[in-house]
Design an enzyme around this catalytic site. Structure first.
Site: not given
Ligand code: CP3
Length: 355
Positions: A27, A31, A40, A78, A155
């Site tokens: 990640r 944010r 964003r 994602d 999910y």
């Molecule tokens: O690593 C990176 O920088 C690459 C981008 C990336 C995102 N999601 C961007 C993201 C990666 C590799 C993921 C993987 C992901 N997404 C996983 C597996 C890895 C982990 O963290 O366990 C999972 C379970 C998801 C599903 C997901 N996406 C959830 C549960 C959420 C909401 C929770 C949260 O952190 O807000 C997201 C949203 C998400 N994916 C964001 C980002 C940057 C936040 C969105 C925002 O900007 O509001």
């Protein structure tokens, strides 16, 4: 294609000698970075960032521009793009995480699910990969990724995030055949999706099995690891004349490292609950290791972060085969200066462990 200027990440995954331990952060675009929040806002929302290759490229490169120590870029996207392409209707409620318009509940729902075509149904991801590769211009390798079938299934069956996976676990035990059909369709989808990313320019791939560690030991083997194995055996392992390393990350999978190491991947991602030195002894020469600092250490002061980095490097010890990372994603509340202190400490303190 431009030659790679910094390949220590790919070298460490293959246990080849490196000058310092390579580092990136799960990640790393997100944010905690003000520049990410600005992009964003400009794009409108998170999915608009993912679906527009120019925006996805911009935010992928933001952490690399801020931190010259980063040894890899990770595609901004994602894991839930696959269920969305299967017709589930992904959307994000602000502050509530991901949601699906359609939920998978019955065998008939599963039978009706299509296997997405990466070019036709996920073309925006393929375009983001090729755009990022072009803009990286050989600076560092680009990591592609997907969720594991089990993690994606949670999910799809719950309709979003869950604390106890009530519906998914009930389906697993009540109707294992239906669950196997869902996981099999997801494994086929993930295999062609990752191969699409590799053809578009991803130089390593990681499978995020975020919720595999929530299963019993027996269920983990049958419902998560078996499908990751299947994916690994179907992946393109060499492209553009170079190996494409595969990393498996099962969060909370520390008890099962020996069997995960047999899945055919090049490296295992570790969360912070395992001792890195002990993990190295357990997997031997089979795989490289990636991890595993507790991401909440980044809330502490730079001196404390540096000392924890030093402890983890000493625990791995001398030689290649370690990619430094956090044990899970960096959180939105982290001070970007602390992330910088973490990355600098990895390079400064690790030279002594390499010849
Ligand atoms: O690593 C990176 O920088 C690459 C981008 C990336 C995102 N999601 C961007 C993201 C990666 C590799 C993921 C993987 C992901 N997404 C996983 C597996 C890895 C982990 O963290 O366990 C999972 C379970 C998801 C599903 C997901 N996406 C959830 C549960 C959420 C909401 C929770 C949260 O952190 O807000 C997201 C949203 C998400 N994916 C964001 C980002 C940057 C936040 C969105 C925002 O900007 O509001």
């Amino acid at each position: 294609m431009t030659a790679l200027k910094n390949d220590r990440f790919l070298r460490a995954l293959l246990k080849q000698p490196v000058d310092v331990t390579p580092v990136w952060m799960m990640r790393q675009a997100g944010r905690y970075l003000p520049e990410y929040r600005a992009s964003r806002a400009q794009a409108g929302d998170f999915m608009s960032l993912c679906m527009n290759p120019a925006f996805a490229c911009e935010v992928t490169l933001q952490p690399l521009d801020r931190y010259p120590q980063l040894d890899a870029a990770i595609l901004f996207s994602d894991i839930l793009t696959i269920p969305d392409a299967m017709g589930q209707g992904l959307y994000f409620e602000t502050g509530e995480g991901p949601r699906f318009k359609k939920v998978v509940s019955t065998l008939a729902d599963i039978e009706a699910l299509p296997i997405p075509d990466p070019q036709k149904d996920l073309g925006y991801v393929m375009d983001a990969v090729s755009t990022i590769r072009r803009e990286l211009n050989g600076r560092v390798p680009l990591i592609g990724f997907s969720g594991s079938p089990w993690t994606l299934a949670t999910y799809m069956v719950e309709g979003g995030s869950s604390k106890d996976f009530r519906k998914t676990k009930a389906m697993l035990y009540d109707n294992p055949q239906a669950m196997h059909l869902l996981l099999d369709k997801l494994a086929q989808s993930v295999t062609s999706y990752l191969n699409g990313q590799i053809k578009a320019g991803a130089q390593a791939v990681q499978i995020f099995d975020t919720w595999g560690g929530n299963l019993s030991a027996a269920a983990y083997q049958e419902f998560s690891l078996a499908y990751m194995k299947k994916i690994v055996s179907g992946l393109i392992r060499e492209h553009e004349g170079r190996k494409v390393p595969v990393i498996l990350f099962t969060k909370n999978g520390g008890l099962w490292l020996e069997s995960i190491a047999e899945a055919g991947a090049d490296a295992l991602g570790l969360d912070w609950t395992c001792d890195l030195g002990n993990a190295r002894a357990r997997v031997g020469d089979k795989v490289a290791l990636q991890g595993n600092m507790d991401p909440t250490v980044l809330y502490a002061k730079p001196e404390a972060i540096r000392s924890e980095v030093g402890r983890i490097l000493a625990s791995y010890g001398k030689g290649s085969g370690h990619v430094f990372n956090l044990g899970h994603g960096i959180t939105p509340e982290v001070d970007p200066e602390h992330a910088g202190a973490f990355l600098r400490a990895v390079h400064e303190l690790s030279a002594q462990y390499h010849e």
